[in-house]
Design a protein around this motif. Structure first.
Motif, mmCIF file in Angstrom:
data_model
loop_
_atom_site.group_PDB
_atom_site.id
_atom_site.type_symbol
_atom_site.label_atom_id
_atom_site.label_comp_id
_atom_site.label_asym_id
_atom_site.label_seq_id
_atom_site.Cartn_x
_atom_site.Cartn_y
_atom_site.Cartn_z
ATOM 1 N N GLU A 35 0.825 -1.209 0.000
ATOM 2 C CA GLU A 35 0.000 0.000 0.000
ATOM 3 C C GLU A 35 0.857 1.257 0.000
ATOM 4 O O GLU A 35 0.586 2.199 -0.739
ATOM 5 C CB GLU A 35 -0.942 -0.014 1.199
ATOM 6 C CG GLU A 35 -2.048 -1.024 1.066
ATOM 7 C CD GLU A 35 -2.865 -1.184 2.338
ATOM 8 O OE1 GLU A 35 -2.742 -0.353 3.258
ATOM 9 O OE2 GLU A 35 -3.634 -2.166 2.405
ATOM 10 N N THR A 36 1.903 1.282 0.807
ATOM 11 C CA THR A 36 2.747 2.477 0.870
ATOM 12 C C THR A 36 3.624 2.639 -0.361
ATOM 13 O O THR A 36 4.075 3.736 -0.654
ATOM 14 C CB THR A 36 3.630 2.483 2.139
ATOM 15 O OG1 THR A 36 4.470 1.340 2.133
ATOM 16 C CG2 THR A 36 2.789 2.506 3.400
ATOM 17 N N SER A 38 2.523 2.356 -3.288
ATOM 18 C CA SER A 38 1.598 2.738 -4.370
ATOM 19 C C SER A 38 1.622 1.704 -5.492
ATOM 20 O O SER A 38 1.661 2.045 -6.659
ATOM 21 C CB SER A 38 1.938 4.124 -4.910
ATOM 22 O OG SER A 38 1.869 5.072 -3.888
ATOM 23 N N ASN A 39 1.616 0.473 -5.092
ATOM 24 C CA ASN A 39 1.710 -0.631 -6.040
ATOM 25 C C ASN A 39 0.359 -1.210 -6.408
ATOM 26 O O ASN A 39 0.292 -2.108 -7.215
ATOM 27 C CB ASN A 39 2.571 -1.744 -5.429
ATOM 28 C CG ASN A 39 3.652 -2.175 -6.354
ATOM 29 O OD1 ASN A 39 4.131 -1.402 -7.153
ATOM 30 N ND2 ASN A 39 4.041 -3.425 -6.254
ATOM 31 N N GLY A 40 -0.668 -0.716 -5.785
ATOM 32 C CA GLY A 40 -1.974 -1.313 -6.000
ATOM 33 C C GLY A 40 -2.160 -2.517 -5.102
ATOM 34 O O GLY A 40 -1.298 -2.829 -4.284
ATOM 35 N N THR A 128 8.077 -4.191 -6.096
ATOM 36 C CA THR A 128 8.382 -3.107 -7.045
ATOM 37 C C THR A 128 9.507 -3.515 -7.995
ATOM 38 O O THR A 128 10.063 -2.669 -8.687
ATOM 39 C CB THR A 128 8.782 -1.817 -6.306
ATOM 40 O OG1 THR A 128 9.962 -2.064 -5.538
ATOM 41 C CG2 THR A 128 7.666 -1.309 -5.414
#
Length: 136
Positions: A35-36, A38-40, A128
């Motif tokens: 979540e942090t 921003s990976n969905g 990521t």
């Protein structure tokens, strides 16, 4: 809170309590990290009979699996794709903090607290991986 599926609950029910607790802690860190970053959302499943997480969005990151085995009863093992350099990156970042074959597996001892920072960094690097690779 992310509900855990019955397939994963059934899998870890046979594990010792310390392995279950480490898995649940690592799972919470994995979801928070995704979540942090921003990976969905993460997709959660069993891969090779092991709890596994991967970003739902294609070409963002790789899969992180966790497993306990009676072959290594004192450890929770984390697995990353052997075609990546994720295990070696973790070896560089956390030398001698946990077992690491430098290729695909990391071993976390069950008789000590789970190294939350290492799990968070492992999750971030894994989820990521493809985004980071493109920016290198």
């Amino acid at each position: 809170m992310h509900p855990i599926g019955p397939d994963i609950l059934n899998t870890i029910a046979a594990w010792p309590p310390s392995a279950q607790q480490h898995l649940l802690s690592a799972r919470a860190i994995a979801f928070e990290t995704a979540e942090t970053a921003s990976n969905g959302p993460l997709s959660e499943s069993l891969k090779w009979g092991q709890p596994a997480w991967r970003p739902s969005r294609p070409r963002t990151g790789s899969t992180l699996r966790l497993n306990w085995s009676p072959d290594w009863p004192g450890q929770l093992l984390a697995y990353v794709d052997c075609k990546t350099d994720l295990a070696s990156q973790m070896s560089t970042r956390f030398p001698q903090q946990f077992g690491n074959d430098g290729r695909r597996s990391l071993a976390f001892d069950l008789d000590v607290p789970l190294p939350q920072d290492a799990i968070a960094q492992l999750a971030h690097l894994t989820f990521t991986y493809h985004r980071q690779k493109l920016s290198r």
